[in-house]
Design a protein around this motif. Sequence first.
Motif, PDB file in Angstrom:
ATOM      1  N   LEU A 146       0.835  -1.225  -0.169  1.00 58.17           N
ATOM      2  CA  LEU A 146      -0.025  -0.078  -0.090  1.00 58.17           C
ATOM      3  C   LEU A 146       0.771   1.294   0.046  1.00 58.17           C
ATOM      4  CD1 LEU A 146      -2.660  -0.795   2.467  1.00 58.17           C
ATOM      5  CD2 LEU A 146      -2.911  -0.780   0.073  1.00 58.17           C
ATOM      6  N   SER A 147       2.111   1.081   0.434  1.00 57.63           N
ATOM      7  CA  SER A 147       2.903   2.258   0.758  1.00 57.63           C
ATOM      8  C   SER A 147       3.258   2.958  -0.874  1.00 57.63           C
ATOM      9  CB  SER A 147       4.206   1.978   1.410  1.00 57.63           C
ATOM     10  OG  SER A 147       4.981   0.937   0.679  1.00 57.63           O
ATOM     11  N   GLY A 148       3.251   1.998  -1.954  1.00 55.06           N
ATOM     12  CA  GLY A 148       3.449   2.324  -3.128  1.00 55.06           C
ATOM     13  C   GLY A 148       2.334   3.054  -3.909  1.00 55.06           C
ATOM     14  N   LEU A 149       0.924   2.990  -3.161  1.00 53.53           N
ATOM     15  CA  LEU A 149      -0.083   3.495  -3.802  1.00 53.53           C
ATOM     16  C   LEU A 149      -0.419   4.990  -2.941  1.00 53.53           C
ATOM     17  CD1 LEU A 149      -2.735   0.640  -3.851  1.00 53.53           C
ATOM     18  CD2 LEU A 149      -1.188   1.935  -5.816  1.00 53.53           C
ATOM     19  N   ILE A 150       0.515   5.315  -1.666  1.00 56.40           N
ATOM     20  CA  ILE A 150       0.099   6.370  -0.727  1.00 56.40           C
ATOM     21  C   ILE A 150       1.326   7.552  -0.815  1.00 56.40           C
ATOM     22  CG2 ILE A 150      -0.037   6.803   1.500  1.00 56.40           C
ATOM     23  CD1 ILE A 150      -1.475   4.255   2.003  1.00 56.40           C
ATOM     24  N   ILE A 151       2.595   6.903  -0.838  1.00 56.74           N
ATOM     25  CA  ILE A 151       3.670   7.770  -0.800  1.00 56.74           C
ATOM     26  C   ILE A 151       3.736   8.595  -1.780  1.00 56.74           C
ATOM     27  CG2 ILE A 151       6.330   7.751   0.113  1.00 56.74           C
ATOM     28  CD1 ILE A 151       5.756   5.577   2.037  1.00 56.74           C
ATOM     29  N   PRO A 152       4.095   8.075  -2.814  1.00 59.51           N
ATOM     30  CA  PRO A 152       4.334   8.852  -4.186  1.00 59.51           C
ATOM     31  C   PRO A 152       3.618  10.100  -4.432  1.00 59.51           C
ATOM     32  CG  PRO A 152       4.399   6.492  -4.691  1.00 59.51           C
ATOM     33  CD  PRO A 152       3.961   6.565  -3.266  1.00 59.51           C
ATOM     34  N   LEU A 153       2.354  10.156  -3.798  1.00 59.61           N
ATOM     35  CA  LEU A 153       1.306  11.253  -4.051  1.00 59.61           C
ATOM     36  C   LEU A 153       1.168  12.065  -2.548  1.00 59.61           C
ATOM     37  CD1 LEU A 153      -1.682   9.588  -5.910  1.00 59.61           C
ATOM     38  CD2 LEU A 153       0.362  10.851  -6.886  1.00 59.61           C
ATOM     39  N   ALA A 154       1.931  11.687  -1.731  1.00 57.58           N
ATOM     40  CA  ALA A 154       1.564  12.319  -0.389  1.00 57.58           C
ATOM     41  C   ALA A 154       2.116  13.555  -0.519  1.00 57.58           C
ATOM     42  CB  ALA A 154       2.545  11.496   0.523  1.00 57.58           C
ATOM     43  N   LEU A 155       3.051  14.163  -0.972  1.00 56.46           N
ATOM     44  CA  LEU A 155       3.453  15.408  -0.968  1.00 56.46           C
ATOM     45  C   LEU A 155       3.684  16.180  -2.217  1.00 56.46           C
ATOM     46  CD1 LEU A 155       4.291  17.597   1.275  1.00 56.46           C
ATOM     47  CD2 LEU A 155       6.603  16.976   0.868  1.00 56.46           C
ATOM     48  N   ASN A 156       2.704  17.297  -2.369  1.00 56.40           N
ATOM     49  CA  ASN A 156       2.325  18.036  -3.855  1.00 56.40           C
ATOM     50  C   ASN A 156       2.974  19.330  -3.788  1.00 56.40           C
ATOM     51  OD1 ASN A 156       0.974  19.466  -6.103  1.00 56.40           O
ATOM     52  ND2 ASN A 156       0.412  17.432  -6.623  1.00 56.40           N
ATOM     53  N   SER A 157       4.118  19.852  -4.490  1.00 55.02           N
ATOM     54  CA  SER A 157       4.457  21.022  -4.541  1.00 55.02           C
ATOM     55  C   SER A 157       3.439  22.324  -4.580  1.00 55.02           C
ATOM     56  CB  SER A 157       5.794  21.358  -5.608  1.00 55.02           C
ATOM     57  OG  SER A 157       6.576  20.660  -5.483  1.00 55.02           O
ATOM     58  N   PHE A 158       2.746  22.072  -5.726  1.00 55.48           N
ATOM     59  CA  PHE A 158       1.415  23.120  -5.925  1.00 55.48           C
ATOM     60  C   PHE A 158       0.452  23.291  -4.445  1.00 55.48           C
ATOM     61  CE2 PHE A 158      -2.840  23.769  -7.642  1.00 55.48           C
ATOM     62  CZ  PHE A 158      -2.754  24.986  -7.947  1.00 55.48           C
ATOM     63  N   PHE A 159       0.214  21.994  -3.809  1.00 56.48           N
ATOM     64  CA  PHE A 159      -0.492  22.263  -2.644  1.00 56.48           C
ATOM     65  C   PHE A 159       0.370  22.919  -1.534  1.00 56.48           C
ATOM     66  CE2 PHE A 159      -2.772  17.640  -3.817  1.00 56.48           C
ATOM     67  CZ  PHE A 159      -3.207  18.456  -4.744  1.00 56.48           C
TER      68      PHE A 159
END
Length: 303
Positions: A146-159
């Motif tokens: 599940l970490s492969g589905l969660i961590i890559p999108l956890a931090l977004n520069s635009f946000f």
Amino acid sequence: MTKHGRDVLSISNLANFWLNLIIGSLAFICIYPLIFIFMISISSPDSIVTNGYRMIPSSLDFGAYHYLFKVGHQILQSYWITVVVTILGTLLSVFLTVTYAYAISRDDFKFKRLFTWIAVFPMLFSGGLVPFFMISVQVLHFYNSLSGLIIPLALNSFFILIMRTYFKSSAIRSLVEAARIDGANEFIILIRIVLPLSLPGIATIALFSALSYWGDWYNALLFVDQPDLTPIQAMLMNIQNSMTFIAQNSTSLSASSVDIIKNLPTETARMAIVILATVPILLAYPFFQRFFIQGLTVGGVKE
């Protein structure tokens, strides 16, 4: 307020009627494509071949949904994975985004320029797919987890930039200074003052993050090959690709197989997939609506 002022600010019944009519028309224009797609999904394949796409189908047929729910257990499992990933990912994303943005919004933060540059740099440059996949699989062990589905999108520069702008433009700075004078530390200031006053901005980021996690199929394509870990978007895409492949290679099959393929609800299944993938996340909008209304007043309070 004077009577003249009330006359200036009031809206006549005629103007109110036309405004409601215009807004209602715009709302209908926005919802019409989804209604149209749903009506196509419950149309019979024969009527689509004969009459094309129609808002009111000549005959109803729920075969597309019946076909998709033949793998009902897999769909429920994929929905469950998507819901878990969306909830956990959204919580993690909001936590990282708020703490990061709050730090770089503070003028007294010593490394403000450095961490702002670190946040902006990924918006301009990327390491590429191959290094990303190698690091994710060989170093971080994201494969089939599940970490492969969660961590890559956890931090977004635009946000991060959105929340930093929100913190700098909202009327929080004076309250932070007052709390510091009263002896509150940074964690107390963040939890008891900044977060309650930032709910509109946080709700906006939470909704954006939830949409990103719900609609993500790319990371599942890279890191997941187990059916029990496949999210709903990737599973529906696999069904669609399988149906397309079978239809395109039907000439090499036997006559009985060709008859079965002709009965596949290919067109209606595409529309049913859109409904199954879209409607659940649309139900989240009413819960964030009041925060968006509050967000419209940000900056309306003068310090």
